[in-house]
Design a protein around this motif. Sequence first.
Motif, PDB file in Angstrom:
ATOM      1  N   VAL A   1       0.859  -1.185   0.000  1.00 57.94           N
ATOM      2  CA  VAL A   1       0.000   0.000   0.000  1.00 57.94           C
ATOM      3  C   VAL A   1       0.890   1.228   0.000  1.00 57.94           C
ATOM      4  O   VAL A   1       1.860   1.318   0.754  1.00 57.94           O
ATOM      5  CB  VAL A   1      -0.919   0.005   1.242  1.00 57.94           C
ATOM      6  N   PHE A   2       0.585   2.200  -0.842  1.00 53.30           N
ATOM      7  CA  PHE A   2       1.430   3.384  -0.968  1.00 53.30           C
ATOM      8  C   PHE A   2       1.218   4.348   0.196  1.00 53.30           C
ATOM      9  O   PHE A   2       0.087   4.685   0.546  1.00 53.30           O
ATOM     10  CB  PHE A   2       1.136   4.100  -2.287  1.00 53.30           C
ATOM     11  N   ASP A   3       2.329   4.759   0.756  1.00 52.05           N
ATOM     12  CA  ASP A   3       2.322   5.845   1.726  1.00 52.05           C
ATOM     13  C   ASP A   3       2.419   7.142   0.935  1.00 52.05           C
ATOM     14  O   ASP A   3       3.320   7.305   0.100  1.00 52.05           O
ATOM     15  CB  ASP A   3       3.523   5.696   2.667  1.00 52.05           C
ATOM     16  N   ARG A   4       1.504   8.078   1.151  1.00 54.51           N
ATOM     17  CA  ARG A   4       1.442   9.304   0.358  1.00 54.51           C
ATOM     18  C   ARG A   4       1.924  10.482   1.202  1.00 54.51           C
ATOM     19  O   ARG A   4       1.257  10.893   2.146  1.00 54.51           O
ATOM     20  CB  ARG A   4       0.029   9.513  -0.165  1.00 54.51           C
ATOM     21  N   ILE A   5       3.074  11.016   0.833  1.00 57.47           N
ATOM     22  CA  ILE A   5       3.694  12.110   1.581  1.00 57.47           C
ATOM     23  C   ILE A   5       3.661  13.359   0.702  1.00 57.47           C
ATOM     24  O   ILE A   5       4.373  13.432  -0.301  1.00 57.47           O
ATOM     25  CB  ILE A   5       5.145  11.764   1.957  1.00 57.47           C
ATOM     26  N   PRO A   6       2.854  14.343   1.039  1.00 60.23           N
ATOM     27  CA  PRO A   6       2.753  15.526   0.187  1.00 60.23           C
ATOM     28  C   PRO A   6       4.017  16.377   0.240  1.00 60.23           C
ATOM     29  O   PRO A   6       4.755  16.374   1.233  1.00 60.23           O
ATOM     30  CB  PRO A   6       1.557  16.277   0.777  1.00 60.23           C
TER      31      PRO A   6
ATOM     32  N   GLU B   1       0.807   0.850 -11.276  1.00 67.44           N
ATOM     33  CA  GLU B   1       0.256   1.577 -10.139  1.00 67.44           C
ATOM     34  C   GLU B   1       1.192   2.694  -9.686  1.00 67.44           C
ATOM     35  O   GLU B   1       0.734   3.762  -9.256  1.00 67.44           O
ATOM     36  CB  GLU B   1      -0.009   0.615  -8.984  1.00 67.44           C
ATOM     37  N   SER B   2       2.490   2.488  -9.790  1.00 63.64           N
ATOM     38  CA  SER B   2       3.425   3.538  -9.416  1.00 63.64           C
ATOM     39  C   SER B   2       3.223   4.772 -10.292  1.00 63.64           C
ATOM     40  O   SER B   2       3.336   5.915  -9.817  1.00 63.64           O
ATOM     41  CB  SER B   2       4.870   3.034  -9.509  1.00 63.64           C
ATOM     42  N   MET B   3       2.879   4.557 -11.549  1.00 56.63           N
ATOM     43  CA  MET B   3       2.618   5.689 -12.452  1.00 56.63           C
ATOM     44  C   MET B   3       1.307   6.387 -12.107  1.00 56.63           C
ATOM     45  O   MET B   3       1.231   7.619 -12.116  1.00 56.63           O
ATOM     46  CB  MET B   3       2.609   5.190 -13.896  1.00 56.63           C
ATOM     47  N   ARG B   4       0.300   5.595 -11.791  1.00 55.81           N
ATOM     48  CA  ARG B   4      -0.972   6.205 -11.395  1.00 55.81           C
ATOM     49  C   ARG B   4      -0.811   7.037 -10.130  1.00 55.81           C
ATOM     50  O   ARG B   4      -1.376   8.133 -10.019  1.00 55.81           O
ATOM     51  CB  ARG B   4      -2.042   5.128 -11.219  1.00 55.81           C
ATOM     52  N   GLU B   5      -0.049   6.516  -9.170  1.00 61.00           N
ATOM     53  CA  GLU B   5       0.179   7.251  -7.929  1.00 61.00           C
ATOM     54  C   GLU B   5       0.914   8.566  -8.194  1.00 61.00           C
ATOM     55  O   GLU B   5       0.565   9.607  -7.627  1.00 61.00           O
ATOM     56  CB  GLU B   5       0.978   6.395  -6.944  1.00 61.00           C
ATOM     57  N   LEU B   6       1.941   8.520  -9.032  1.00 61.19           N
ATOM     58  CA  LEU B   6       2.695   9.738  -9.316  1.00 61.19           C
ATOM     59  C   LEU B   6       1.850  10.760 -10.067  1.00 61.19           C
ATOM     60  O   LEU B   6       1.852  11.951  -9.731  1.00 61.19           O
ATOM     61  CB  LEU B   6       3.956   9.394 -10.110  1.00 61.19           C
ATOM     62  N   LEU B   7       1.104  10.305 -11.065  1.00 66.53           N
ATOM     63  CA  LEU B   7       0.290  11.230 -11.862  1.00 66.53           C
ATOM     64  C   LEU B   7      -0.884  11.782 -11.073  1.00 66.53           C
ATOM     65  O   LEU B   7      -1.374  12.875 -11.384  1.00 66.53           O
ATOM     66  CB  LEU B   7      -0.176  10.540 -13.134  1.00 66.53           C
TER      67      LEU B   7
END
Length: 393
Positions: free
Chosen positions: A33-38, A147-153
């Motif tokens: 699961v991606f940890d999202r750090i703004p 998924e890594s691309m979707r998360e980045l975009l």
Amino acid sequence: MTQVTDAATAAVASAVTEAPAVSEASAGAAAPVFDRIPHPAPASPERVAEVLADPGFGKYVTDHMVTIEHTRERGWHGASVRPYEALALAPTASVLHYGQAIFEGLKVYRQPDGSVAAFRPDANARRFQASARRLAMPELPEELFLESMRELLARDARWVPDGAGRSLYLRPLMIATSTELTVAAATEYLYVLMAMPAGSYFTGGVKPVSVWLSEDHVRAAAGGTGAVKAAANYAGTLAPQRLAAEHGCDQVVWLDAVERRWVEEMGAMNLFFVFGSGPTARLVTPQLSGSLLPGVTRDSILTLARDLGYGVEERRISVEEWEKAAESGELTEVFACGTAATITPVGTVKHAAGEFLVNGGAPGPVAQRVRDQLVALHEGVAEDRHGWLHRLT
């Protein structure tokens, strides 16, 4: 992705669809699961607009990046999308000593409805796995790659420029990070995904380039790593590229490692030779030999050329045939292709014994027609008959 039953596509499929070797730690494991750090201080709208007005190529990065870790015990874990920042590596990190480093390159395009789509990222995902296998590195699952691309975009879509020929270039990278200096495959790895707004790869725009035939240096040999995107492949090309510049040329053309006679690639791009003209023109590209990179753009052009009614052929082509056919007029165009530059015509060829022109040094209509079709697909203004576009936002 549509399956096409020609030799080149079969070779590409063989390189990217082999069953991956799965470690016990990652077999059956759930995707992390991606940890999202703004980003605490993202670029202002004014700064983004300034960059997108003249992005160049590889000059600017977006606000965020993705990182995912891999260990032998835990498999893939620690996924995060986070502010773009420098990496911390120990001086004994394996990548710095034994060169376990691979990468990919692909582009994301703004679509007419404002959404963002990547061109054939599944093919890049499978080639990334093929590169990992060759360098004894863990294979990143295709869905995790996407998924890594979707998360980045999801965070940096504002960096995707509008306009013909503009894109967001994605650079997935994997390096060995474990610190044991034993000459063996590392036990720890880091996957990184970064993004850069992109204009034209060649600053002069789409115009014929001059090339130097490298007879003293080779890029790769069959059985080596030339068919995968190993970072080390590119270090050995820098000195010959400097030599080409000293001869007044834009790029190097690589020949085979054994006879120094058979044409392989131009710089980091695949080559196409056009024989004849009009609807009966034939496109010939060097066959995949184990030392050539199976380019995604190369594979796409083989399919598009058939769609446009041209004949296509994959075979060896020698320097002698290139020069004689150019002088007789049988060879009407030569162009190189790759993700970064899309399609670039070749106008002048220089070598130790002299030089010759292709099509009088001018660009040709076949390369332009294929390029126009490819760009129209990228930008979502042509029918995507082969399902190559993958929406990311």
